[in-house]
Design a protein around this motif. Structure first.
Motif, mmCIF file in Angstrom:
data_model
loop_
_atom_site.group_PDB
_atom_site.id
_atom_site.type_symbol
_atom_site.label_atom_id
_atom_site.label_comp_id
_atom_site.label_asym_id
_atom_site.label_seq_id
_atom_site.Cartn_x
_atom_site.Cartn_y
_atom_site.Cartn_z
ATOM 1 N N ALA A 188 0.863 -1.187 0.000
ATOM 2 C CA ALA A 188 0.000 0.000 0.000
ATOM 3 C C ALA A 188 0.896 1.231 0.000
ATOM 4 N N GLU A 189 0.355 2.354 -0.464
ATOM 5 C CA GLU A 189 1.137 3.592 -0.455
ATOM 6 C C GLU A 189 1.499 3.960 0.978
ATOM 7 N N SER A 190 2.755 4.312 1.173
ATOM 8 C CA SER A 190 3.206 4.761 2.488
ATOM 9 C C SER A 190 2.732 6.195 2.716
ATOM 10 N N GLU A 191 2.806 6.648 3.961
ATOM 11 C CA GLU A 191 2.446 8.043 4.261
ATOM 12 C C GLU A 191 3.365 9.002 3.509
ATOM 13 N N GLU A 192 4.634 8.626 3.383
ATOM 14 C CA GLU A 192 5.581 9.451 2.629
ATOM 15 C C GLU A 192 5.103 9.613 1.185
ATOM 16 N N MET A 193 4.677 8.537 0.568
ATOM 17 C CA MET A 193 4.208 8.588 -0.814
ATOM 18 C C MET A 193 2.937 9.434 -0.922
ATOM 19 N N LYS A 194 2.040 9.291 0.028
ATOM 20 C CA LYS A 194 0.814 10.098 0.025
ATOM 21 C C LYS A 194 1.145 11.580 0.181
ATOM 22 N N ASP A 195 2.077 11.891 1.080
ATOM 23 C CA ASP A 195 2.504 13.284 1.272
ATOM 24 C C ASP A 195 3.145 13.831 0.001
ATOM 25 N N ASP A 196 3.966 13.014 -0.648
ATOM 26 C CA ASP A 196 4.616 13.446 -1.889
ATOM 27 C C ASP A 196 3.584 13.722 -2.980
ATOM 28 N N ARG A 197 2.574 12.889 -3.088
ATOM 29 C CA ARG A 197 1.519 13.080 -4.091
ATOM 30 C C ARG A 197 0.749 14.376 -3.812
ATOM 31 N N ARG A 198 0.420 14.617 -2.535
ATOM 32 C CA ARG A 198 -0.273 15.861 -2.159
ATOM 33 C C ARG A 198 0.584 17.081 -2.499
ATOM 34 N N TYR A 199 1.880 16.972 -2.219
ATOM 35 C CA TYR A 199 2.810 18.062 -2.506
ATOM 36 C C TYR A 199 2.818 18.396 -4.002
ATOM 37 N N LEU A 200 2.928 17.380 -4.828
ATOM 38 C CA LEU A 200 2.916 17.596 -6.276
ATOM 39 C C LEU A 200 1.622 18.262 -6.724
ATOM 40 N N GLU A 201 0.500 17.776 -6.227
ATOM 41 C CA GLU A 201 -0.800 18.327 -6.618
ATOM 42 C C GLU A 201 -0.969 19.767 -6.141
ATOM 43 N N GLU A 202 -0.434 20.065 -4.975
ATOM 44 C CA GLU A 202 -0.516 21.426 -4.443
ATOM 45 C C GLU A 202 0.227 22.413 -5.346
ATOM 46 N N ILE A 203 1.421 22.061 -5.757
ATOM 47 C CA ILE A 203 2.191 22.925 -6.646
ATOM 48 C C ILE A 203 1.514 23.011 -8.008
ATOM 49 N N ALA A 204 1.055 21.878 -8.520
ATOM 50 C CA ALA A 204 0.392 21.873 -9.826
ATOM 51 C C ALA A 204 -0.854 22.755 -9.818
ATOM 52 N N THR A 205 -1.628 22.705 -8.748
ATOM 53 C CA THR A 205 -2.839 23.518 -8.645
ATOM 54 C C THR A 205 -2.501 25.003 -8.711
ATOM 55 N N LYS A 206 -1.449 25.409 -8.011
ATOM 56 C CA LYS A 206 -1.024 26.815 -8.034
ATOM 57 C C LYS A 206 -0.590 27.232 -9.437
ATOM 58 N N LEU A 207 0.166 26.389 -10.100
ATOM 59 C CA LEU A 207 0.655 26.723 -11.429
ATOM 60 C C LEU A 207 -0.470 26.739 -12.457
ATOM 61 N N ARG A 208 -1.404 25.820 -12.326
ATOM 62 C CA ARG A 208 -2.564 25.813 -13.231
ATOM 63 C C ARG A 208 -3.394 27.080 -13.046
ATOM 64 N N ALA A 209 -3.497 27.548 -11.804
ATOM 65 C CA ALA A 209 -4.240 28.784 -11.533
ATOM 66 C C ALA A 209 -3.575 29.982 -12.207
ATOM 67 N N GLU A 210 -2.284 29.864 -12.497
ATOM 68 C CA GLU A 210 -1.553 30.914 -13.201
ATOM 69 C C GLU A 210 -1.617 30.725 -14.712
ATOM 70 N N GLY A 211 -2.390 29.730 -15.167
ATOM 71 C CA GLY A 211 -2.592 29.529 -16.595
ATOM 72 C C GLY A 211 -1.648 28.559 -17.270
ATOM 73 N N LEU A 212 -0.814 27.860 -16.509
ATOM 74 C CA LEU A 212 0.117 26.906 -17.097
ATOM 75 C C LEU A 212 -0.518 25.530 -17.242
ATOM 76 N N ILE A 213 -0.056 24.789 -18.230
ATOM 77 C CA ILE A 213 -0.474 23.400 -18.409
ATOM 78 C C ILE A 213 0.515 22.539 -17.631
ATOM 79 N N VAL A 214 -0.012 21.791 -16.660
ATOM 80 C CA VAL A 214 0.853 21.053 -15.741
ATOM 81 C C VAL A 214 0.334 19.635 -15.535
#
Length: 142
Positions: free
Chosen positions: A53-79
């Motif tokens: 199963a995904e470890s907590e580290e992996m879940k945290d890493d996935r959330r981190y990626l999505e958080e940055i991607a969401t910010k960049l998408r809000a700025e109009g970038l394709i991510v």
């Protein structure tokens, strides 16, 4: 010039230097971004082998990626985001190939010879195992 840029994120302070630099470059060139983080803990390195199963580290890493991607998408970038598992240099090179990127962007910590010998150098391995250009952004101090 660079249509798709792989951005290798560490989920650490170095990303604070890398992301703004690459964001500006992507805007200027109209590039798409592929944010990649390589989880390399025990569970990540043995995830498929032992059907873990995904470890907590992996879940945290996935959330981190999505958080940055969401910010960049809000700025109009394709991510796009990708959480890779295993050996960071290998997975960065493989991800760049699989995603058909034409540039790899990474943060450099500025280790010298002893630091590279002690800690290894993901950058060294990536640049010797890809034909793509590699853009290094020096991680900020402090």
């Amino acid at each position: 010039m660079y249509q798709k840029i792989l951005v290798a994120l560490e989920n650490g302070r170095a990303d604070l230097s890398l992301v703004p630099h690459i964001t500006k470059l992507a805007r200027q060139l109209g590039s798409e971004l592929v944010l990649v983080h390589v989880a390399d803990g025990w569970a990540a390195r043995h995830f498929h082998q032992f059907k873990l199963a995904e470890s907590e580290e992996m879940k945290d890493d996935r959330r981190y990626l999505e958080e940055i991607a969401t910010k960049l998408r809000a700025e109009g970038l394709i991510v796009a985001v990708k959480l890779a598992l295993g050996d960071p240099p290998t997975e960065i090179v493989n991800s760049a190939r699989d995603e058909k990127c034409d540039l790899i962007a990474m943060a450099s910590h500025g280790h010298r010879l002893f630091g590279d010998l002690l800690f290894g150098s993901t950058i060294h391995e990536v640049r010797h195992n890809t034909t793509l250009p590699v853009l290094l952004v020096r991680a900020g101090e402090g």
